[in-house]
Design an enzyme around this catalytic site. Structure first.
Site, PDB file in Angstrom:
ATOM      1  N   GLU A 129       0.825  -1.224   0.000  1.00 19.93           N
ATOM      2  CA  GLU A 129       0.000   0.000   0.000  1.00 19.93           C
ATOM      3  C   GLU A 129       0.861   1.276   0.000  1.00 19.93           C
ATOM      4  O   GLU A 129       0.550   2.252  -0.688  1.00 19.93           O
ATOM      5  CB  GLU A 129      -0.900   0.003   1.248  1.00 19.93           C
ATOM      6  CG  GLU A 129      -1.766   1.223   1.393  1.00 19.93           C
ATOM      7  CD  GLU A 129      -2.911   1.265   0.390  1.00 19.93           C
ATOM      8  OE1 GLU A 129      -3.810   0.428   0.489  1.00 19.93           O
ATOM      9  OE2 GLU A 129      -2.887   2.136  -0.488  1.00 19.93           O
ATOM     10  N   LYS A 205       4.253   3.854  -9.953  1.00 21.63           N
ATOM     11  CA  LYS A 205       2.984   3.805  -9.215  1.00 21.63           C
ATOM     12  C   LYS A 205       1.814   3.533 -10.161  1.00 21.63           C
ATOM     13  O   LYS A 205       0.897   2.775  -9.833  1.00 21.63           O
ATOM     14  CB  LYS A 205       2.781   5.125  -8.465  1.00 21.63           C
ATOM     15  CG  LYS A 205       3.845   5.358  -7.388  1.00 21.63           C
ATOM     16  CD  LYS A 205       3.862   6.802  -6.922  1.00 21.63           C
ATOM     17  CE  LYS A 205       4.927   7.052  -5.862  1.00 21.63           C
ATOM     18  NZ  LYS A 205       5.152   8.473  -5.597  1.00 21.63           N
TER      19      LYS A 205
END
Ligand code: HSE
Length: 437
Positions: A129, A205
């Site tokens: 995360e 990302k």
């Protein structure tokens, strides 16, 4: 229940922050996890003990490979960053049957397929995360919260340093290098700041977000990556006058032909909430077919915001320790044997609108020539502005906004425009998205 014993690799900005948050919120975290979480060993080559209060109470090894061999540890937190030795350490930890929590987006974007396959074989979890948008729980939101939806597209400001630079250029007219130096001093920038400025960090990302949104394997090498270093102050100003902001976006979109994965500066309407995300803050706008648009906002970098995501993963892993591996949330949101081979489209196959800035000779007929080339290429002009010439200048800036068109068609048109005798230098092109669902 006995405490869970955890090893921490890396005591830099995020490592120190993680240690601090685990100490500070130990009771709350244990109440949530159902067990106390104890960091019993760490590994770091260099660190500042004063910035990690309490670290003197645990053993800090120099050799991280010794840490992943410690049979006492059930979970390893990897906060070293970079590709190597992070990859070897994580694979060794998995081989030794340990769960892994990492903030390393570069590692997951490039080696995630290999790492997840190894983890699945050993029945352990690799949680990541903190790798995407710092403290914003965007992985959990897309992977679990939006599980009912077909994700249509997502667009994110996912590099705080780049957003800080663009915000300061717009608001204060500050110089690019000066703002970058401040971001480095504040600990936001990557070890190699070209990763921020040239979009590589955002591409890491976006690769991860694209995979969990559409259920495709991680394909960093196919993610189009363009930085913000070519953006000039005048583009920021002209975009503003036309009602737009320039943001460095990561965009993932599913189309009939495949998936777009692209990071580039983008004009977006200033009335969108995401256009008003400034400084080092991150935001991700996700469009699901059932839910519609959803927006996630928060700190995308920094010690404790990133630690917030690391510790949340740690809590998830602790809760899952007693569950069967096949009942856990799949690493890439979809079951591993359900990943799709939908192709990632090349940039020439992407359809988008454009902002164009040309330096055109200030005389009759020039505009007609440029408009003629665009018209022949099937490119429709949405708005146009001609600026005043500077003192003694024979050429004027010509700003055009176009409707959406295939990038291949736009490339051909730009080539023809640049070849005109009345046009000076290269055409500046910035892609433009409405983000209107
Ligand atoms: N360098 C990154 C950024 C840090 O500026 O967003 C968080 O990944």
């Amino acid at each position: 229940m006995k405490p869970v014993k955890v090893g921490l690799m890396g005591l830099g900005t995020v490592g120190g922050g993680t240690f601090r948050v685990l100490q500070k919120n130990a009771c709350e975290i244990a109440r949530r996890a159902g067990r106390e979480i104890q960091i019993v060993q760490a590994a770091a080559r260099e660190y500042d003990p004063d910035s990690v209060p309490g670290i003197a109470n645990i053993e800090v090894l120099e050799d991280a490979f010794a840490l992943v061999e410690n049979p006492e540890l059930e979970i390893i937190i990897e906060l070293i960053g970079g590709y190597s030795p992070a990859r070897e350490l994580v694979l060794k930890a998995i081989e030794n049957g340990k769960h892994v929590v990492t903030a390393n987006k570069a590692l997951i974007a490039l080696h995630g397929n290999e790492i997840f396959a190894a983890a699945q074989k050993k029945g352990v979890t690799v949680a990541f995360e903190a790798g995407v948008a710092g403290g914003i729980p965007i992985i959990k939101a897309v992977r679990e919260g939006l599980a009912a939806n077909q994700i249509e597209w997502l667009a994110g400001i996912i590099n705080g340093t780049g957003n800080f630079i663009l915000s300061e250029m717009r608001d204060k007219g500050r110089d690019f290098e000066d703002v970058l130096a401040e971001a480095q001093a504040l600990g936001y920038a990557e070890a190699d700041p070209t990763f921020d400025v040239e979009g590589i960090d955002a591409a890491h990302k976006l690769t991860i977000l694209g995979s969990i949104a559409f259920g495709i394997p991680l394909q960093f090498e196919k993610t189009y990556t363009e930085g913000i270093s070519r953006i000039e102050q005048q583009d920021v100003i002209y975009a503003g006058e036309l009602g737009y902001r320039i943001k460095h976006l990561g965009i993932a979109r599913k189309t009939q032909k495949g998936v777009e994965l692209r990071v580039h500066p983008t004009l977006i309407p200033e009335r969108r909430l995401i256009a008003n995300v400034d400084g080092v803050m991150n935001a991700v706008l996700v469009q699901g077919d059932a839910v519609g648009p959803t927006l996630y906002y928060g700190a995308g970098a920094g010690a404790e915001p990133t630690a917030s995501a690391v510790v949340a993963d740690l809590v998830d892993v602790v809760r899952a320790l007693t569950s069967d591996p096949e009942n856990r949330v799949p690493h890439l949101a979809f079951q591993p044997d359900e990943l799709s081979d939908l192709p990632v489209l090349g940039m020439e196959d992407v359809v988008t609108a454009y902002y164009l800035r040309l330096k055109a000779a200030d005389r009759p007929g020039v505009l007609a020539q440029v408009a003629g080339i665009l018209g022949e290429a099937g490119i429709s002009i949405e708005a146009m502005q001609q600026r005043e010439p500077g003192a003694g200048e024979t050429h004027v800036p010509l700003i055009m906004l176009t409707h959406s068109v295939l990038e291949r068609q736009m490339n051909a048109a730009i080539e023809k425009i640049e070849a005109l005798e009345c046009i000076n230098g290269e055409v500046m092109r910035i892609r433009m998205e409405q983000l209107d669902g």
